[in-house]
Design a protein around this motif. Structure first.
Motif, PDB file in Angstrom:
ATOM      1  N   TYR A   1       0.840  -1.199   0.000  1.00  0.00           N
ATOM      2  CA  TYR A   1       0.000   0.000   0.000  1.00  0.00           C
ATOM      3  C   TYR A   1       0.880   1.255   0.000  1.00  0.00           C
ATOM      4  O   TYR A   1       0.656   2.187  -0.769  1.00  0.00           O
ATOM      5  N   TYR A   2       1.883   1.268   0.872  1.00  0.00           N
ATOM      6  CA  TYR A   2       2.753   2.447   0.983  1.00  0.00           C
ATOM      7  C   TYR A   2       3.527   2.689  -0.309  1.00  0.00           C
ATOM      8  O   TYR A   2       3.569   3.822  -0.816  1.00  0.00           O
ATOM      9  N   THR A   5       1.158   3.894  -3.045  1.00  0.00           N
ATOM     10  CA  THR A   5       0.640   5.228  -2.726  1.00  0.00           C
ATOM     11  C   THR A   5       1.689   6.307  -2.965  1.00  0.00           C
ATOM     12  O   THR A   5       1.418   7.345  -3.575  1.00  0.00           O
ATOM     13  N   THR A  29      -3.370  -7.987  -0.518  1.00  0.00           N
ATOM     14  CA  THR A  29      -2.242  -7.414  -1.263  1.00  0.00           C
ATOM     15  C   THR A  29      -2.580  -7.294  -2.749  1.00  0.00           C
ATOM     16  O   THR A  29      -2.204  -6.320  -3.406  1.00  0.00           O
ATOM     17  N   VAL A  32      -5.195  -4.363  -3.238  1.00  0.00           N
ATOM     18  CA  VAL A  32      -4.533  -3.056  -3.210  1.00  0.00           C
ATOM     19  C   VAL A  32      -3.784  -2.809  -4.520  1.00  0.00           C
ATOM     20  O   VAL A  32      -3.874  -1.726  -5.102  1.00  0.00           O
ATOM     21  N   SER A  33      -3.058  -3.817  -4.983  1.00  0.00           N
ATOM     22  CA  SER A  33      -2.292  -3.673  -6.226  1.00  0.00           C
ATOM     23  C   SER A  33      -3.203  -3.390  -7.411  1.00  0.00           C
ATOM     24  O   SER A  33      -3.042  -2.392  -8.120  1.00  0.00           O
ATOM     25  N   ASN A  36      -5.121  -0.178  -7.937  1.00  0.00           N
ATOM     26  CA  ASN A  36      -4.268   0.949  -8.305  1.00  0.00           C
ATOM     27  C   ASN A  36      -3.570   0.738  -9.649  1.00  0.00           C
ATOM     28  O   ASN A  36      -2.612   1.427  -9.979  1.00  0.00           O
ATOM     29  N   ILE A 112      -6.440   1.274   5.712  1.00  0.00           N
ATOM     30  CA  ILE A 112      -6.329   0.374   4.555  1.00  0.00           C
ATOM     31  C   ILE A 112      -7.534  -0.566   4.531  1.00  0.00           C
ATOM     32  O   ILE A 112      -8.151  -0.784   3.484  1.00  0.00           O
ATOM     33  N   GLU A 115     -10.631   1.265   3.353  1.00  0.00           N
ATOM     34  CA  GLU A 115     -10.624   1.563   1.915  1.00  0.00           C
ATOM     35  C   GLU A 115     -10.722   0.321   1.038  1.00  0.00           C
ATOM     36  O   GLU A 115     -11.426   0.317   0.018  1.00  0.00           O
ATOM     37  N   TYR A 116     -10.039  -0.757   1.444  1.00  0.00           N
ATOM     38  CA  TYR A 116      -9.927  -1.923   0.568  1.00  0.00           C
ATOM     39  C   TYR A 116     -10.649  -3.170   1.066  1.00  0.00           C
ATOM     40  O   TYR A 116     -10.707  -4.177   0.356  1.00  0.00           O
TER      41      TYR A 116
END
Length: 245
Positions: A1-2, A5, A29, A32-33, A36, A112, A115-116
């Motif tokens: 995430y970091y 982002t 994971t 999140v990937s 984005n 996180i 959001e996810y």
């Protein structure tokens, strides 16, 4: 995430970046990937497999991070094995960034989840020692294959992946497809309608059979975290009962 982002904030995402996770690592994971625009590849447990993906994509794509369920993380591609030194330095950077954004790391993790989607994972190792133990583990794997689980905590199993045969069975569509992996492995996975995932595999180094349980739910705010986390823990306990462990 970091990593994703920050690269977005700095305008450093080109569309060629990718991440890697092992097949028993949290699906969060991947969420999140992919949300984005970063593709995530799956591989077997072990950093040699992550390095193998790097080698295959070298000169074509940019690796930006990946790891496995046992907390190992590999940042960038200049070291191609589990690297706690760069991971620790990166974690310090994340802590500083969180503080700059008036958050603790704990609050960052909760954000996180908001959001996810909330995700909780637990690994359970069942020890079976000696020759009889090895035979019992083999019999357990055989039983799971010959008598597939139909539901977990009341949720229907919709997908089964068997890495011995490299076949996946979609029970909703009643279709079978091939798993694109470099070799076979004695791993069996079940996925349910409500997002629960169970992976089963014998240990390659110890007299154990390992179960990886992953459950998902929604988290609307940080304030709900404790209740949602407790409910997830209870659900994992029930999954274990359904599995007979």
């Amino acid at each position: 995430y970091y990593i994703i982002t920050r690269k977005k904030e700095l305008g450093q995402l080109t569309g060629k970046e990718y991440t890697v996770r092992t097949i028993v690592t949290s699906a969060l994971t991947q969420i999140v990937s992919e949300k984005n625009g970063v593709e995530m590849f799956e591989c077997y447990t072990g950093f040699k497999w992550i390095a193998s993906v790097m080698r295959e994509l070298e000169g074509k794509r940019q690796y930006i991070g990946g790891g496995e369920e046992s907390y190992g993380f590999l940042a960038e591609d200049f070291v191609r094995d589990k690297d706690s030194v760069s991971a620790a330095i990166l974690f310090g950077e994340i802590a500083a960034w969180a503080k700059d954004n008036v958050k603790t790391l704990y609050e960052m993790l909760q954000d996180i989840y908001v959001e996810y989607g909330f995700s909780k994972e637990k690994g359970i190792s069942v020890v079976k020692e000696g020759r009889s133990g090895a035979e019992e583990i083999e019999a357990m794997m055989k039983n799971f294959r010959e008598n597939p689980i139909k539901e977990l905590v009341g949720s229907k199993v919709t997908l089964i992946k068997d890495y011995v045969t490299l076949k996946a069975t979609d029970l909703n569509l009643e279709e079978e497809y091939t798993l694109e992996m470099p070799t076979t492995s004695n791993v069996l996975q079940y996925f349910t309608q409500d997002g629960t995932k169970v992976s089963i595999r014998p240990s390659g180094t110890e007299p154990k059979i390992k179960f990886y349980v992953e459950v998902h739910s929604k988290l609307k705010s940080r304030e709900e975290y404790d209740a949602v986390d407790a409910a997830a823990e209870k659900k994992i306990e029930q999954v274990c009962k359904d599995l007979g462990i």
